[in-house]
Design a protein around this motif. Sequence first.
Motif, PDB file in Angstrom:
ATOM      1  N   GLY A 229       0.792  -1.219   0.000  1.00  0.00           N
ATOM      2  CA  GLY A 229       0.000   0.000   0.000  1.00  0.00           C
ATOM      3  C   GLY A 229       0.822   1.264   0.000  1.00  0.00           C
ATOM      4  O   GLY A 229       0.273   2.360   0.080  1.00  0.00           O
ATOM      5  N   GLY A 230       2.160   1.127  -0.113  1.00  0.00           N
ATOM      6  CA  GLY A 230       3.053   2.274  -0.148  1.00  0.00           C
ATOM      7  C   GLY A 230       3.108   2.898  -1.524  1.00  0.00           C
ATOM      8  O   GLY A 230       2.281   2.605  -2.404  1.00  0.00           O
ATOM      9  N   PRO A 231       4.107   3.739  -1.756  1.00  0.00           N
ATOM     10  CA  PRO A 231       4.176   4.476  -3.022  1.00  0.00           C
ATOM     11  C   PRO A 231       4.652   3.642  -4.211  1.00  0.00           C
ATOM     12  O   PRO A 231       4.638   4.142  -5.336  1.00  0.00           O
ATOM     13  N   ILE A 232       5.067   2.398  -3.978  1.00  0.00           N
ATOM     14  CA  ILE A 232       5.602   1.571  -5.059  1.00  0.00           C
ATOM     15  C   ILE A 232       4.528   0.622  -5.559  1.00  0.00           C
ATOM     16  O   ILE A 232       4.018  -0.224  -4.809  1.00  0.00           O
ATOM     17  N   ALA A 233       4.163   0.772  -6.830  1.00  0.00           N
ATOM     18  CA  ALA A 233       3.245  -0.184  -7.467  1.00  0.00           C
ATOM     19  C   ALA A 233       4.079  -1.240  -8.170  1.00  0.00           C
ATOM     20  O   ALA A 233       5.046  -0.911  -8.852  1.00  0.00           O
ATOM     21  N   ARG A 234       3.713  -2.486  -8.021  1.00  0.00           N
ATOM     22  CA  ARG A 234       4.501  -3.566  -8.619  1.00  0.00           C
ATOM     23  C   ARG A 234       3.575  -4.514  -9.383  1.00  0.00           C
ATOM     24  O   ARG A 234       2.480  -4.856  -8.914  1.00  0.00           O
ATOM     25  N   GLY A 235       4.005  -4.910 -10.574  1.00  0.00           N
ATOM     26  CA  GLY A 235       3.221  -5.826 -11.388  1.00  0.00           C
ATOM     27  C   GLY A 235       4.014  -6.244 -12.607  1.00  0.00           C
ATOM     28  O   GLY A 235       5.181  -5.876 -12.762  1.00  0.00           O
ATOM     29  N   ARG A 236       3.381  -6.999 -13.481  1.00  0.00           N
ATOM     30  CA  ARG A 236       4.045  -7.480 -14.691  1.00  0.00           C
ATOM     31  C   ARG A 236       3.522  -6.741 -15.915  1.00  0.00           C
ATOM     32  O   ARG A 236       2.315  -6.533 -16.074  1.00  0.00           O
ATOM     33  N   VAL A 237       4.459  -6.353 -16.752  1.00  0.00           N
ATOM     34  CA  VAL A 237       4.132  -5.798 -18.065  1.00  0.00           C
ATOM     35  C   VAL A 237       4.749  -6.764 -19.065  1.00  0.00           C
ATOM     36  O   VAL A 237       5.973  -6.857 -19.172  1.00  0.00           O
ATOM     37  N   GLY A 238       3.908  -7.494 -19.774  1.00  0.00           N
ATOM     38  CA  GLY A 238       4.430  -8.643 -20.496  1.00  0.00           C
ATOM     39  C   GLY A 238       4.962  -9.620 -19.469  1.00  0.00           C
ATOM     40  O   GLY A 238       4.304  -9.930 -18.483  1.00  0.00           O
ATOM     41  N   ALA A 239       6.181 -10.080 -19.670  1.00  0.00           N
ATOM     42  CA  ALA A 239       6.810 -10.978 -18.703  1.00  0.00           C
ATOM     43  C   ALA A 239       7.698 -10.232 -17.712  1.00  0.00           C
ATOM     44  O   ALA A 239       8.328 -10.847 -16.848  1.00  0.00           O
ATOM     45  N   ALA A 240       7.763  -8.914 -17.823  1.00  0.00           N
ATOM     46  CA  ALA A 240       8.709  -8.120 -17.044  1.00  0.00           C
ATOM     47  C   ALA A 240       8.141  -7.732 -15.684  1.00  0.00           C
ATOM     48  O   ALA A 240       7.117  -7.048 -15.593  1.00  0.00           O
ATOM     49  N   ASP A 241       8.815  -8.158 -14.625  1.00  0.00           N
ATOM     50  CA  ASP A 241       8.496  -7.690 -13.288  1.00  0.00           C
ATOM     51  C   ASP A 241       8.832  -6.195 -13.238  1.00  0.00           C
ATOM     52  O   ASP A 241       9.956  -5.792 -13.542  1.00  0.00           O
ATOM     53  N   SER A 242       7.868  -5.361 -12.884  1.00  0.00           N
ATOM     54  CA  SER A 242       8.034  -3.917 -13.034  1.00  0.00           C
ATOM     55  C   SER A 242       7.601  -3.178 -11.775  1.00  0.00           C
ATOM     56  O   SER A 242       6.758  -3.651 -11.012  1.00  0.00           O
ATOM     57  N   ARG A 243       8.189  -1.990 -11.585  1.00  0.00           N
ATOM     58  CA  ARG A 243       7.857  -1.121 -10.454  1.00  0.00           C
ATOM     59  C   ARG A 243       7.602   0.288 -10.965  1.00  0.00           C
ATOM     60  O   ARG A 243       8.344   0.778 -11.814  1.00  0.00           O
ATOM     61  N   LEU A 244       6.593   0.931 -10.409  1.00  0.00           N
ATOM     62  CA  LEU A 244       6.264   2.318 -10.728  1.00  0.00           C
ATOM     63  C   LEU A 244       6.178   3.088  -9.418  1.00  0.00           C
ATOM     64  O   LEU A 244       5.506   2.655  -8.479  1.00  0.00           O
ATOM     65  N   PHE A 245       6.861   4.248  -9.351  1.00  0.00           N
ATOM     66  CA  PHE A 245       6.858   5.013  -8.108  1.00  0.00           C
ATOM     67  C   PHE A 245       7.184   6.476  -8.403  1.00  0.00           C
ATOM     68  O   PHE A 245       7.789   6.793  -9.439  1.00  0.00           O
ATOM     69  N   PRO A 246       6.831   7.376  -7.497  1.00  0.00           N
ATOM     70  CA  PRO A 246       7.127   8.800  -7.699  1.00  0.00           C
ATOM     71  C   PRO A 246       8.627   9.061  -7.583  1.00  0.00           C
ATOM     72  O   PRO A 246       9.271   8.620  -6.632  1.00  0.00           O
ATOM     73  N   LEU A 247       9.179   9.808  -8.529  1.00  0.00           N
ATOM     74  CA  LEU A 247      10.600  10.117  -8.504  1.00  0.00           C
ATOM     75  C   LEU A 247      10.948  10.959  -7.277  1.00  0.00           C
ATOM     76  O   LEU A 247      11.979  10.734  -6.634  1.00  0.00           O
ATOM     77  N   ARG A 248      10.103  11.926  -6.933  1.00  0.00           N
ATOM     78  CA  ARG A 248      10.399  12.791  -5.782  1.00  0.00           C
ATOM     79  C   ARG A 248      10.485  11.967  -4.501  1.00  0.00           C
ATOM     80  O   ARG A 248      11.377  12.185  -3.673  1.00  0.00           O
ATOM     81  N   TRP A 249       9.572  11.039  -4.318  1.00  0.00           N
ATOM     82  CA  TRP A 249       9.631  10.165  -3.138  1.00  0.00           C
ATOM     83  C   TRP A 249      10.933   9.377  -3.125  1.00  0.00           C
ATOM     84  O   TRP A 249      11.594   9.260  -2.086  1.00  0.00           O
ATOM     85  N   ALA A 250      11.328   8.827  -4.272  1.00  0.00           N
ATOM     86  CA  ALA A 250      12.535   8.013  -4.339  1.00  0.00           C
ATOM     87  C   ALA A 250      13.778   8.818  -3.986  1.00  0.00           C
ATOM     88  O   ALA A 250      14.658   8.349  -3.244  1.00  0.00           O
ATOM     89  N   VAL A 251      13.868  10.047  -4.497  1.00  0.00           N
ATOM     90  CA  VAL A 251      15.028  10.891  -4.219  1.00  0.00           C
ATOM     91  C   VAL A 251      15.070  11.272  -2.744  1.00  0.00           C
ATOM     92  O   VAL A 251      16.122  11.184  -2.090  1.00  0.00           O
ATOM     93  N   ASP A 252      13.942  11.700  -2.199  1.00  0.00           N
ATOM     94  CA  ASP A 252      13.909  12.112  -0.794  1.00  0.00           C
ATOM     95  C   ASP A 252      14.221  10.932   0.129  1.00  0.00           C
ATOM     96  O   ASP A 252      14.995  11.066   1.092  1.00  0.00           O
ATOM     97  N   ALA A 253      13.620   9.786  -0.148  1.00  0.00           N
ATOM     98  CA  ALA A 253      13.859   8.606   0.687  1.00  0.00           C
ATOM     99  C   ALA A 253      15.302   8.133   0.564  1.00  0.00           C
ATOM    100  O   ALA A 253      15.917   7.724   1.559  1.00  0.00           O
ATOM    101  N   ALA A 254      15.858   8.212  -0.631  1.00  0.00           N
ATOM    102  CA  ALA A 254      17.260   7.821  -0.821  1.00  0.00           C
ATOM    103  C   ALA A 254      18.182   8.742  -0.041  1.00  0.00           C
ATOM    104  O   ALA A 254      19.200   8.300   0.518  1.00  0.00           O
ATOM    105  N   GLY A 255      17.856  10.023   0.017  1.00  0.00           N
ATOM    106  CA  GLY A 255      18.664  10.964   0.777  1.00  0.00           C
ATOM    107  C   GLY A 255      18.714  10.598   2.248  1.00  0.00           C
ATOM    108  O   GLY A 255      19.783  10.624   2.876  1.00  0.00           O
TER     109      GLY A 255
END
Length: 273
Positions: A229-255
């Motif tokens: 239920g967090g900011p990361i959506a995960r699923g398959r596109v074709g056969a590819a395991d994929s993740r979608l998430f906000p770039l701003r969240w990723a940068v701030d959390a990485a910091g």
Amino acid sequence: MRTAACLTARLRALGVEKGMTLLLHSSLRAVGPVRGGGATVLRALRDALGPEGTLVVPTFTEGNSLTSRTYLRMTQGLTPHQLLSYREHMEPFSAASTPSQGMGRLAEEVRVTPGATRSTHPQASFAALGPEAARVTSGHALDCLLGERSPLGRLYERQAHVLLLGVGWETCSAFHLAEYRRPRPPRRRYDCRVLTETGPRWTAFVDVDLDDSDFGTLGRCLEAAAGTGGPIARGRVGAADSRLFPLRWAVDAAGHWMAACRSRDLPVEADRA
């Protein structure tokens, strides 16, 4: 055999929306067999984003550096004479024609698509398609590979999303923006070869000493902390395991993660070649 319509439906189910600005890191092989190959996957992405959306990809040319992993691998074991010859014959960077290196076939599909724009950095360029493409890719400063004055800075401002399509956290270039925001990040010299109106020439600049060696660990930690239920959506596109998430969240959390988990940055001599 997968079609564009099928892939578009999966992208929308993952959370890709019309009008989004999307930074894509991808593996076409991971998607699996697709009728029409990379061109079809690109069409599916653009259909999911709609005419108001903008697609951005890294088109890095790591080999255009005297300190990159690619350059060190290619020159390993050369004699001084051979090394000098190799340097003199390195292809200079041209934003209009130089292919990306190691970014995957979809990145190249975007780069060569009519109407695409590309930033002019000779080592860390980005290409984009869509109404915001020119704004995202313009003004990429030479001494700012992946910081505030690069397309990553503009993507942060635009609250873009990141799609990891069949690739892991190790490829997430957005994390580099967090490195620039650390107090006194280590810096070093970069050398690259560029094509000018008067022919090829070497140029040098000093910038942050980038380090992606812990990006896989960083991403897995963020994903575990985000939970269901967090900011990361995960699923398959074709056969590819994929993740979608906000770039701003990723940068701030990485910091925050880097501040807690990376050792204290030590000064690095700025004239290191």
